[in-house]
Design a protein around this motif. Structure first.
Motif, PDB file in Angstrom:
ATOM      1  N   ALA A   7      35.285  33.709 -10.757  1.00  0.00           N
ATOM      2  CA  ALA A   7      35.320  34.266 -12.116  1.00  0.00           C
ATOM      3  C   ALA A   7      33.954  34.265 -12.787  1.00  0.00           C
ATOM      4  CB  ALA A   7      36.307  33.470 -12.975  1.00  0.00           C
ATOM      5  N   PHE A   8      33.016  33.443 -12.337  1.00  0.00           N
ATOM      6  CA  PHE A   8      31.717  33.326 -12.981  1.00  0.00           C
ATOM      7  C   PHE A   8      30.622  34.140 -12.306  1.00  0.00           C
ATOM      8  CE2 PHE A   8      34.086  29.475 -13.941  1.00  0.00           C
ATOM      9  CZ  PHE A   8      34.065  29.535 -15.321  1.00  0.00           C
ATOM     10  N   GLY A   9      30.877  34.682 -11.132  1.00  0.00           N
ATOM     11  CA  GLY A   9      29.847  35.474 -10.459  1.00  0.00           C
ATOM     12  C   GLY A   9      30.109  35.590  -8.976  1.00  0.00           C
ATOM     13  N   GLN A  10      29.081  36.051  -8.279  1.00  0.00           N
ATOM     14  CA  GLN A  10      29.220  36.220  -6.837  1.00  0.00           C
ATOM     15  C   GLN A  10      27.917  35.830  -6.161  1.00  0.00           C
ATOM     16  OE1 GLN A  10      30.055  40.417  -6.613  1.00  0.00           O
ATOM     17  NE2 GLN A  10      28.080  40.834  -5.728  1.00  0.00           N
ATOM     18  N   ALA A  11      28.005  35.513  -4.873  1.00  0.00           N
ATOM     19  CA  ALA A  11      26.840  35.132  -4.080  1.00  0.00           C
ATOM     20  C   ALA A  11      26.934  35.812  -2.723  1.00  0.00           C
ATOM     21  CB  ALA A  11      26.778  33.629  -3.922  1.00  0.00           C
ATOM     22  N   ALA A  52      17.624  31.969   0.931  1.00  0.00           N
ATOM     23  CA  ALA A  52      18.272  33.050   0.174  1.00  0.00           C
ATOM     24  C   ALA A  52      18.144  32.779  -1.319  1.00  0.00           C
ATOM     25  CB  ALA A  52      19.750  33.144   0.562  1.00  0.00           C
ATOM     26  N   ALA A  53      18.043  33.847  -2.114  1.00  0.00           N
ATOM     27  CA  ALA A  53      17.959  33.727  -3.569  1.00  0.00           C
ATOM     28  C   ALA A  53      19.241  33.093  -4.097  1.00  0.00           C
ATOM     29  CB  ALA A  53      17.755  35.098  -4.190  1.00  0.00           C
ATOM     30  N   SER A  54      19.076  32.101  -4.981  1.00  0.00           N
ATOM     31  CA  SER A  54      20.248  31.434  -5.566  1.00  0.00           C
ATOM     32  C   SER A  54      19.873  30.788  -6.897  1.00  0.00           C
ATOM     33  CB  SER A  54      20.815  30.388  -4.605  1.00  0.00           C
ATOM     34  OG  SER A  54      19.856  29.383  -4.371  1.00  0.00           O
ATOM     35  N   PHE A  55      20.900  30.395  -7.643  1.00  0.00           N
ATOM     36  CA  PHE A  55      20.716  29.748  -8.944  1.00  0.00           C
ATOM     37  C   PHE A  55      20.723  28.238  -8.797  1.00  0.00           C
ATOM     38  CE2 PHE A  55      22.395  33.872 -10.121  1.00  0.00           C
ATOM     39  CZ  PHE A  55      21.699  34.191 -11.270  1.00  0.00           C
ATOM     40  N   ASP A  79      12.974  32.026  -1.056  1.00  0.00           N
ATOM     41  CA  ASP A  79      11.732  32.339  -0.356  1.00  0.00           C
ATOM     42  C   ASP A  79      12.049  33.412   0.670  1.00  0.00           C
ATOM     43  OD1 ASP A  79       9.135  32.286   0.480  1.00  0.00           O
ATOM     44  OD2 ASP A  79       9.393  30.566   1.818  1.00  0.00           O
ATOM     45  N   PRO A  80      11.532  34.591   0.486  1.00  0.00           N
ATOM     46  CA  PRO A  80      10.528  35.021  -0.488  1.00  0.00           C
ATOM     47  C   PRO A  80      11.054  34.938  -1.927  1.00  0.00           C
ATOM     48  CG  PRO A  80      11.328  36.888   0.803  1.00  0.00           C
ATOM     49  CD  PRO A  80      11.953  35.674   1.368  1.00  0.00           C
ATOM     50  N   ALA A  81      10.089  34.894  -2.881  1.00  0.00           N
ATOM     51  CA  ALA A  81      10.435  34.728  -4.299  1.00  0.00           C
ATOM     52  C   ALA A  81      11.437  35.801  -4.719  1.00  0.00           C
ATOM     53  CB  ALA A  81       9.175  34.830  -5.149  1.00  0.00           C
ATOM     54  N   PRO A  82      12.524  35.394  -5.398  1.00  0.00           N
ATOM     55  CA  PRO A  82      13.564  36.356  -5.766  1.00  0.00           C
ATOM     56  C   PRO A  82      13.174  37.228  -6.958  1.00  0.00           C
ATOM     57  CG  PRO A  82      14.195  34.156  -6.464  1.00  0.00           C
ATOM     58  CD  PRO A  82      12.915  34.022  -5.730  1.00  0.00           C
ATOM     59  N   GLU A  83      13.761  38.409  -6.986  1.00  0.00           N
ATOM     60  CA  GLU A  83      13.649  39.328  -8.118  1.00  0.00           C
ATOM     61  C   GLU A  83      14.834  39.029  -9.036  1.00  0.00           C
ATOM     62  OE1 GLU A  83      14.744  43.986  -8.693  1.00  0.00           O
ATOM     63  OE2 GLU A  83      13.576  43.467  -6.927  1.00  0.00           O
ATOM     64  N   VAL A 128      19.996  37.672  -8.998  1.00  0.00           N
ATOM     65  CA  VAL A 128      18.773  37.280  -8.274  1.00  0.00           C
ATOM     66  C   VAL A 128      18.936  37.757  -6.841  1.00  0.00           C
ATOM     67  CG1 VAL A 128      18.196  35.328  -9.746  1.00  0.00           C
ATOM     68  CG2 VAL A 128      19.666  34.958  -7.781  1.00  0.00           C
ATOM     69  N   ARG A 129      17.858  38.326  -6.296  1.00  0.00           N
ATOM     70  CA  ARG A 129      17.948  38.832  -4.917  1.00  0.00           C
ATOM     71  C   ARG A 129      16.604  38.727  -4.211  1.00  0.00           C
ATOM     72  NH1 ARG A 129      18.515  43.513  -7.915  1.00  0.00           N
ATOM     73  NH2 ARG A 129      20.748  43.554  -7.614  1.00  0.00           N
ATOM     74  N   ASN A 130      16.699  38.490  -2.919  1.00  0.00           N
ATOM     75  CA  ASN A 130      15.546  38.609  -2.022  1.00  0.00           C
ATOM     76  C   ASN A 130      16.069  39.134  -0.694  1.00  0.00           C
ATOM     77  OD1 ASN A 130      16.626  36.378  -0.689  1.00  0.00           O
ATOM     78  ND2 ASN A 130      14.981  34.977  -1.254  1.00  0.00           N
ATOM     79  N   ALA A 131      15.231  39.192   0.321  1.00  0.00           N
ATOM     80  CA  ALA A 131      15.622  39.776   1.605  1.00  0.00           C
ATOM     81  C   ALA A 131      16.762  39.018   2.280  1.00  0.00           C
ATOM     82  CB  ALA A 131      14.413  39.822   2.533  1.00  0.00           C
ATOM     83  N   LEU A 132      16.962  37.748   1.923  1.00  0.00           N
ATOM     84  CA  LEU A 132      17.973  36.932   2.588  1.00  0.00           C
ATOM     85  C   LEU A 132      19.313  36.883   1.870  1.00  0.00           C
ATOM     86  CD1 LEU A 132      15.687  33.988   3.638  1.00  0.00           C
ATOM     87  CD2 LEU A 132      16.458  35.899   5.036  1.00  0.00           C
TER      88      LEU A 132
END
Length: 197
Positions: A7-11, A52-55, A79-83, A128-132
């Motif tokens: 309910a709060f988001g997705q990964a 992988a990009a995460s919170f 890593d790499p730094a997320p957008e 938040v996203r990166n290649a992973l």
């Protein structure tokens, strides 16, 4: 690809598992290997730090008075730094003139919505996203309407009209009030008739 939603988001994340097959008759002497490693020159092994990009800290719900600024913040890793991208009703907020996105310290991203309006209330999302991989989290903004203070005293105008029924005549008054609306109360006249003040 691993995809988790609540309910709060997705990964979303890329996951790799490597298995090595060993021979069943091969016996490993761990004690001998440990002794030989102490004698051997230490070799530096390069460890992959890709992540992988995460919170680490998710945006929290916010409540403000109309006209005040609203602030959402989060902390992210990868890593790499997320957008990092902020959305309201699926619209990218980086294009909004009243929104400002700030990076205050490594990984900390803040969304500031200036001069809030009642129509700004609702769910905001941060992706938040990166290649992973990528993650999306949501936070709710509540905007309490500003109560306007009266700038002038109320005015009252009345118009009386007579309405005839079959056997009765009744006198009605119609009032028009301007300005900040006063409290209206009903008082009984000494004649037994009611009137509204």
């Amino acid at each position: 690809m691993l995809d988790i939603v609540n309910a709060f988001g997705q990964a979303k994340a890329m996951v790799t598992l490597q298995l090595q097959k060993t021979k069943t008759e091969e016996k490993v002497d761990f004690k001998a290997q440990l002794k030989s490693r102490k004698v051997e020159k230490k070799e530096e092994v390069e460890i992959s730090r890709e992540e992988a990009a995460s919170f680490i800290r998710v945006p929290k719900n916010c409540s403000v008075l109309e006209g005040e600024s609203a602030t959402f913040d989060c902390k992210v890793v990868g890593d790499p730094a997320p957008e990092v991208t902020w959305y309201f009703n699926d619209a990218d907020l980086s294009l909004s003139e009243r929104c400002r996105v700030e990076v205050t310290e490594p990984g900390v991203c803040t969304l500031v919505l200036q001069e809030t309006r009642v129509c700004d209330a609702g769910w905001y999302s941060c992706t938040v996203r990166n290649a992973l991989g990528e993650q999306t989290m949501h936070a709710k903004l509540a905007v309490e309407p500003k109560v306007e203070q009266p700038t002038e005293p109320p005015t009252l105008s009345a118009r009386a009209f007579l309405q005839k029924f079959v056997q009765y005549e009744m006198l009605y008054h119609r009032f028009h009030v301007t300005g900040h609306l006063p409290e209206v109360t009903q008082k009984k006249q000494p004649t037994g008739r009611c009137c509204r003040v």
